[in-house]
Design an enzyme around this catalytic site. Structure first.
Site, PDB file in Angstrom:
ATOM      1  N   GLU A  90      -0.571  -5.660 -11.231  1.00 49.11           N
ATOM      2  CA  GLU A  90       0.633  -5.638 -10.410  1.00 49.11           C
ATOM      3  C   GLU A  90       0.541  -6.615  -9.244  1.00 49.11           C
ATOM      4  OE1 GLU A  90       2.921  -2.762  -7.303  1.00 49.11           O
ATOM      5  OE2 GLU A  90       1.995  -1.768  -9.032  1.00 49.11           O
ATOM      6  N   THR A 136       2.289  -0.979  -5.442  1.00 47.64           N
ATOM      7  CA  THR A 136       3.024   0.283  -5.281  1.00 47.64           C
ATOM      8  C   THR A 136       2.153   1.521  -5.441  1.00 47.64           C
ATOM      9  OG1 THR A 136       3.674   0.273  -7.629  1.00 47.64           O
ATOM     10  CG2 THR A 136       5.195  -0.735  -6.045  1.00 47.64           C
ATOM     11  N   CYS A 150       6.472   3.225  -3.205  1.00 43.12           N
ATOM     12  CA  CYS A 150       7.071   3.889  -4.363  1.00 43.12           C
ATOM     13  C   CYS A 150       7.247   5.384  -4.085  1.00 43.12           C
ATOM     14  CB  CYS A 150       6.178   3.664  -5.580  1.00 43.12           C
ATOM     15  SG  CYS A 150       6.588   4.691  -7.013  1.00 43.12           S
TER      16      CYS A 150
END
Length: 405
Positions: A188, A257, A295
């Protein structure tokens, strides 16, 4: 590279898909049988608690699959139904769960190979092939390559990750360096940093304090040795040609996140105060920008874990892939509380002889004999956002069997 223009171009292509193909009803029975659990539903409806014999199970209020993970898996299954004869690839694990990824392999979804240096080999991917981008996202370079090859792309990137990318694009527009709270080698973070012009990845508050101390040190007191030390420390976690003397004058905060919410907030506040000290409050907005990119699902699971560890527990079990960042952070919460806790990825880690194989926070696999205490016990259980309820059920059933032979 104009990453925003590339994304716009992809979104307008007929070979690019960000939604399923209307086959939800077709795949629903398969998803239910492979990943859902009636036992877990029973425990949820019973106040997240269940007692059998000598064991009381206490489930966290929020755990397991998040919406983004469910969405990614569903889209991958729909893709196989939509393209039954085509070769289908995925650029990485769709999520960090061994069961889910093995099920995709059984569906003849091939994983792009990775060499020892971590570089992906796309040479076998051909025009007309279908390529799934995982929930973590893919770098802009990978998306550009796949588009140029004429592949059909199914993009399952979590919308929360896309939200971080949008923030990074705003940093770039303001000529800010993106300070990314994350692991520099995580998929990510690699994807997020590819959207930035200049970036620096900090793993934790300690590294953030190091950077802020460098910013605040008067220029007259900085030596070439100081700069060399900085560049060595972040050699794998910074953009090409990064210069800490020039590239830290304007910064924006972003995050992977799945990192700990509280630490991300601390890092953001630290950089805000640092830039205020360095340049004064009147010009803060010229040197610091921040957007909320934490998140909701990660936050909910961490908050639920913080609540669970306050209960009277004899032992804590955290279930999730060993390379799952959000699961590791749940384990960190348990250990910070001083609980006896174990991070496992599947029920096979629990031996019939009351032996457990688990992952320590440093990444080592360890074995603990007689891990379940004698007598009546309460076991706390949570799972990461990539863990199916079915896996949690298997673990609970094994614990019941070990304590109630």
């Amino acid at each position: 590279m104009d990453t925003k223009a590339l994304r716009r171009s992809l979104h307008s292509s007929e070979n690019y898909h960000r939604k399923g193909f209307g086959r939800e009803e077709e795949i629903a029975p398969t998803l239910e049988s492979e990943y859902q659990s009636q036992l877990i539903q029973q425990i949820r409806s019973n106040g997240h608690s269940l007692t059998q014999g000598n064991v009381t199970i206490r489930l966290a209020e929020a755990f397991g699959f998040c919406w983004g993970v469910e969405r990614a898996i569903s889209m991958a299954y729909e893709t196989r139904r939509q393209f039954p004869a085509e070769r289908i690839w995925i650029t990485n694990e769709i999520i960090h769960n061994p069961l889910v990824n093995e099920n995709l392999r059984q569906m003849n979804v091939a994983f792009v190979s990775v060499d020892e240096q971590g570089s992906k080999d796309f040479s076998k991917v051909e025009t007309g092939d279908v390529v799934i981008l995982p929930a973590f996202g893919a770098s802009v370079q990978e998306m550009q390559l796949l588009s140029s090859k004429g592949c059909t792309i199914m993009d399952t990137t979590c919308p929360w990750v896309s939200k971080v990318w949008t923030s990074v694009e705003k940093h770039k527009k303001k000529e800010c360096t993106s300070i990314i709270h994350g692991k520099y080698n995580h998929e990510e973070t690699i994807a997020t940093s590819s959207h930035a012009d200049k970036y620096l990845v900090v793993l934790n508050l300690e590294q953030a304090e190091y950077v802020c101390n460098y910013i605040l040190k008067p220029d007259a007191q900085k030596s070439e040795a100081d700069k060399a030390e900085f560049l060595k420390k972040f050699s794998k976690a910074s953009s090409a040609g990064f210069d800490p003397d020039c590239d830290l004058e304007r910064v924006g905060i972003a995050n992977q996140t799945t990192m700990l919410k509280g630490e991300t907030e601390q890092i953001g506040k630290l950089f805000e105060l640092t830039m205020m000290k360095k340049y004064g409050p009147a010009t803060l907005n010229e040197h610091f920008v921040s957007f909320n990119t934490i998140c909701d699902a990660t936050q909910e699971r961490q908050d639920a874990m913080l609540g669970l560890v306050e209960e009277e527990l004899d032992v804590m079990v955290v279930i999730g892939g060993f390379n799952s960042s959000n699961t590791t952070h749940l384990q960190e919460i348990a250990e910070a509380k001083g609980l006896i806790s174990y991070h496992i990825d599947q029920v096979e880690r629990l031996g019939v002889d009351n032996r457990i194989q688990y992952r320590a926070l440093n990444g080592d696999l360890k074995i603990q004999e007689n891990w379940l205490p004698e007598g009546k016990i309460t076991v706390g259980i949570t799972s990461g956002a990539s863990t199916p309820d079915k896996v949690v059920e298997d673990v609970i059933k094994r614990i019941f069997a070990l304590k109630n032979p």
